[in-house]
Design an enzyme around this catalytic site. Structure first.
Site, short mmCIF file in Angstrom:
data_model
loop_
_atom_site.label_atom_id
_atom_site.label_comp_id
_atom_site.label_asym_id
_atom_site.label_seq_id
_atom_site.Cartn_x
_atom_site.Cartn_y
_atom_site.Cartn_z
N SER A 13 0.52 -1.27 0.13
CA SER A 13 0.11 -0.25 0.44
C SER A 13 1.23 0.75 0.13
O SER A 13 0.10 2.31 -0.90
CB SER A 13 -0.81 0.09 1.17
N LYS A 64 20.76 -16.98 2.98
CA LYS A 64 20.60 -15.45 2.41
C LYS A 64 21.81 -14.76 1.59
O LYS A 64 21.51 -13.78 0.94
CB LYS A 64 20.55 -15.16 3.86
N MET A 89 10.74 -7.05 4.24
CA MET A 89 10.67 -8.07 5.05
C MET A 89 12.43 -8.11 5.40
O MET A 89 12.53 -9.43 6.78
CB MET A 89 9.68 -8.36 5.24
N ARG A 90 13.26 -7.81 4.81
CA ARG A 90 14.33 -8.81 5.11
C ARG A 90 15.32 -7.57 5.97
O ARG A 90 15.69 -6.39 5.01
CB ARG A 90 14.52 -9.19 3.55
N HIS A 108 8.68 2.76 9.16
CA HIS A 108 8.65 1.50 10.44
C HIS A 108 7.61 1.86 11.56
O HIS A 108 7.57 3.71 11.14
CB HIS A 108 9.60 1.99 11.42
#
Ligand code: GRF
Length: 188
Positions: A13, A64, A89-90, A108
């Site tokens: 969003s 990763k 999200m990393r 955040h």
């Protein structure tokens, strides 16, 4: 023309509000969405908004480190003025953060340094805070620790449920993130 790239992993969003805000701008454009999740809804938004997107699917890599190397290779192959994290999200590895120092921002959903990390809205709500809010900050080597650029408080009212609070937070994220990006780029 200043160009931004947006990294997002899920709903998107914020990605959409930024794209819409700059859609008619003559000085700033969203160059590309980069996502680590091939199933993320943000990809549908990019298609609908006609924004170029690049999927670097995390699950496709052995680990990763390999994913991050692929991300870095891709980043080096494109020019941009600002990297915008919007629900990415990393955690970016230090070598990427250092390479683009001062050129990466994140949003955040808390008043940092309170409630770093995941589920920040729920944590503030469950702790019965009177206020929470949003923070837009530069990204450094830590998690949600970089220099703060902008904060906006949101009052948590007695009648708020977690859902109404989340809605309020997202609404102010959508309102302020594009404006703060615009201000940062106007000063670069
Ligand atoms: C936002 O609440 C943002 O603050 C956090 O992740 C969420 C992303 O939401 N970093 P969306 O994907 O932009 O809808």
């Amino acid at each position: 023309m200043k160009e931004i790239i947006i990294l997002a992993s899920g709903n998107g969003s914020n990605f959409e509000s930024i794209c819409k805000y700059f859609s008619k701008s003559k000085s700033i454009r969203v160059k590309q969405l980069i996502t680590d999740n091939k199933d993320a809804f943000v990809i549908q938004r990019a298609k609908r908004l006609n924004i170029d997107y690049k999927i670097i699917d995390y699950k496709h890599f052995k680990n990763k480190s390999e994913y991050n190397l692929a991300l870095f290779d891709h980043l080096k192959s494109i020019d941009f003025d600002l990297m915008v994290l919007a629900g990415y999200m990393r955690i970016l590895p230090n070598y990427i953060v250092n390479h683009y120092k001062g050129k990466i921002v994140n949003i955040h959903p808390s008043l940092l340094p309170n409630y770093k990390g995941l589920n920040a809205i729920a944590k503030a709500y469950e702790n019965k805070e009177r206020y929470t809010g949003i923070t837009i900050h530069y990204v450094d080597e830590g998690v949600d620790t970089g220099q703060i650029i902008f904060q906006k408080k949101v009052r948590i009212r007695k009648k708020d449920t977690l859902e109404t609070l989340e809605k309020k937070i997202h609404k102010i994220e959508h309102k302020y993130y594009p404006k703060v990006i615009e201000k940062i780029l106007s000063e670069k």
